[in-house]
Scaffold this active site. Structure first.
Site, PDB file in Angstrom:
ATOM      1  NE  ARG A 164      48.041  46.369  25.998  1.00 24.81           N
ATOM      2  CZ  ARG A 164      48.248  45.481  26.078  1.00 24.81           C
ATOM      3  NH1 ARG A 164      48.475  44.294  25.206  1.00 24.81           N
ATOM      4  NH2 ARG A 164      47.885  44.755  27.401  1.00 24.81           N
ATOM      5  CE  LYS A 214      38.493  67.823  21.430  1.00 27.46           C
ATOM      6  NZ  LYS A 214      37.438  69.262  21.749  1.00 27.46           N
ATOM      7  CD  GLU A 258      29.934  71.921  15.968  1.00 27.96           C
ATOM      8  OE1 GLU A 258      30.909  72.819  15.806  1.00 27.96           O
ATOM      9  OE2 GLU A 258      29.659  71.058  16.712  1.00 27.96           O
ATOM     10  CE  LYS A 307      38.352  70.099  15.113  1.00 30.64           C
ATOM     11  NZ  LYS A 307      37.149  69.223  14.851  1.00 30.64           N
ATOM     12  CD  GLU A 363      39.585  71.083  23.773  1.00 30.08           C
ATOM     13  OE1 GLU A 363      38.820  71.012  24.824  1.00 30.08           O
ATOM     14  OE2 GLU A 363      39.200  70.787  22.809  1.00 30.08           O
ATOM     15  NE  ARG A 365      41.121  69.935  19.023  1.00 33.82           N
ATOM     16  CZ  ARG A 365      41.144  68.704  18.528  1.00 33.82           C
ATOM     17  NH1 ARG A 365      42.413  68.006  18.709  1.00 33.82           N
ATOM     18  NH2 ARG A 365      40.362  67.852  17.807  1.00 33.82           N
ATOM     19  CG  ASN A 415      35.218  72.904  23.291  1.00 33.61           C
ATOM     20  OD1 ASN A 415      34.725  72.131  22.620  1.00 33.61           O
ATOM     21  ND2 ASN A 415      36.368  72.653  23.827  1.00 33.61           N
ATOM     22  CG  HIS A 451      30.797  72.826  21.579  1.00 34.52           C
ATOM     23  ND1 HIS A 451      30.611  73.608  20.814  1.00 34.52           N
ATOM     24  CD2 HIS A 451      30.887  71.729  21.168  1.00 34.52           C
ATOM     25  CE1 HIS A 451      30.584  73.189  19.372  1.00 34.52           C
ATOM     26  NE2 HIS A 451      30.786  71.806  19.781  1.00 34.52           N
ATOM     27  CG  HIS A 468      28.636  69.320  25.126  1.00 38.07           C
ATOM     28  ND1 HIS A 468      30.007  69.196  25.274  1.00 38.07           N
ATOM     29  CD2 HIS A 468      28.266  69.282  23.922  1.00 38.07           C
ATOM     30  CE1 HIS A 468      30.421  69.041  24.128  1.00 38.07           C
ATOM     31  NE2 HIS A 468      29.583  69.042  23.314  1.00 38.07           N
ATOM     32  CG  HIS A 494      26.612  68.340  18.463  1.00 35.47           C
ATOM     33  ND1 HIS A 494      27.057  68.471  19.675  1.00 35.47           N
ATOM     34  CD2 HIS A 494      27.450  68.637  17.725  1.00 35.47           C
ATOM     35  CE1 HIS A 494      28.076  68.991  19.712  1.00 35.47           C
ATOM     36  NE2 HIS A 494      28.539  69.150  18.623  1.00 35.47           N
TER      37      HIS A 494
END
Length: 369
Positions: free
Chosen positions: A124, A146, A188, A229, A239, A243, A247, A250, A254, A268
């Site tokens: 957990r 993330k 990036e 960042k 986000e 934030r 992206n 992206h 993606h 990527h």
């Protein structure tokens, strides 16, 4: 830009530091011994990093008498899947790691995302440390919490926000990257300039060769990217707002990754480079940006060797219909409406909700030709 190599992520009682240094791996054992007295460590890495970098990490841990176990996964984006997540979780549990022990994500973005997600669900929730060894991971994926894996339905659709306790960004580790991997990470890095820091993008235009060659500009650019960042993460950890600007490119990118099977066919950062070019071109098409900026971004990415066109993607490109299917699965979709990061020009990105899918589809069809 300053020369400080410690970047602080201000998240209150979950705050942590990023150490950007040539010896970040070599000094990690002493740092961990101080931070987590008595802890054992579960190192998650991939086959390439195990061969090139693991001896350094082992030496650093053993010098401080720290106990560790190593779990190795195949290199590549295809490891970010449910099957590999289950293997990693079971392997770490088999090592009898306790909840107060520490998982070390030792590798690039794939390892960081996968190991971080495993840490978020084992017992957990266990603490973990990021030791990013690729440029992309150092300037982006290792920072901000993330974590996750891919789904056949899309990129990073299964995951959790789970912040690391510490990030060790070792500049010497970048020396083993291929030129292609370094270029992908550079995309990036450039992203931070394109979002809201035109001065940084212009600086990269002048200094990118030194960044690639490993001179002082490399350390400066990585630390600057981490601070950028950090600013977004501290302001909007989950986000819900600003934030999402991270992206940029992206939503397109993606989709390109999905239709190429999350493989070495398209890395990527390469997908994101094309995506950022398209975001600028689409912004120009709908009349909100100067076309000269789109050309400037395209030319810069071309100069460093990054792809900029749909035709640069190796092999037969999927249909526009299939690309739109994946775009519709993007995490920023809200109640079926498309959200894109668009721009008024270099350094002037913004979040645009309710983007017309028909307009995007027509634009993609144009870009195929």
């Amino acid at each position: 830009m300053t020369n400080s190599n410690i970047v602080h992520i201000d998240l209150g009682d979950r705050a942590y530091d990023i150490n950007v240094a040539h010896d970040a791996i070599d000094t990690l054992g002493a740092k961990l011994k101080t931070m987590f007295p008595g802890a054992r460590y579960g190192i998650v890495t991939d086959e390439n990093v195990q061969r090139e970098q693991l001896p350094r990490l082992k030496k650093a841990l053993e010098a401080e008498g720290l106990n560790y176990a190593v779990v190795t996964i195949p290199a590549g984006e295809s490891s970010k899947c449910n099957a590999m997540l289950n293997q990693v979780v079971e392997a770490l549990l088999a090592e009898r790691l306790e909840r107060t022990d520490i998982i070390i994500a030792f590798g690039g973005g794939v390892v960081g995302d996968l190991a971080g997600f495993a840490a978020s669900i084992i017992r957990r929730g266990m603490d973990f440390v990021q030791v990013p060894t690729s440029l992309l991971a150092q300037v982006d994926s290792s920072v901000g919490g993330k974590t996750g894996i891919n789904s056949p339905h899309g990129k990073n659709l299964i995951g959790a926000f789970h912040q690391p306790r510490y990030v060790a960004a070792d500049l010497a580790a970048l020396g083993t990257l291929s030129e292609r991997q370094f270029r992908a990470g550079y995309a990036e890095m450039a992203k931070y300039g394109l979002i809201d820091d035109a001065k940084f993008f212009y600086w990269l235009e002048e200094n990118w060769r030194e960044v690639f060659e490993g001179g002082p500009a490399r350390a400066e650019a990585i630390a600057h990217s981490c601070r950028a960042k950090a600013r977004f993460v501290a302001a909007d950890e989950k986000e819900h707002g600003a934030r999402a600007l991270l992206n940029l490119g992206h939503t397109f990118g993606h989709a390109f990754e999905a239709v190429t099977g999350y493989s070495d066919r398209l890395l990527h950062g390469e997908a994101i480079a094309i995506g950022m070019v398209l975001a600028h071109r689409y912004s120009t098409k709908i009349g909100i940006a100067n076309g000269q900026d789109a050309v400037r971004v395209t030319n810069h990415f071309k100069s460093v060797g990054l792809p900029t066109e749909l035709s640069d993607i190796p092999g037969e490109l999927a249909s526009t219909e299939e690309l739109m299917h994946h775009i519709a699965q993007d995490k920023k979709v809200s109640r079926g409406a498309l959200t894109f990061i668009l721009t008024n020009g270099v350094g002037e990105a913004f979040i645009e909700k309710n983007v017309d899918p028909t307009s995007i589809s027509a634009f993609l069809e144009e870009q195929r030709n």
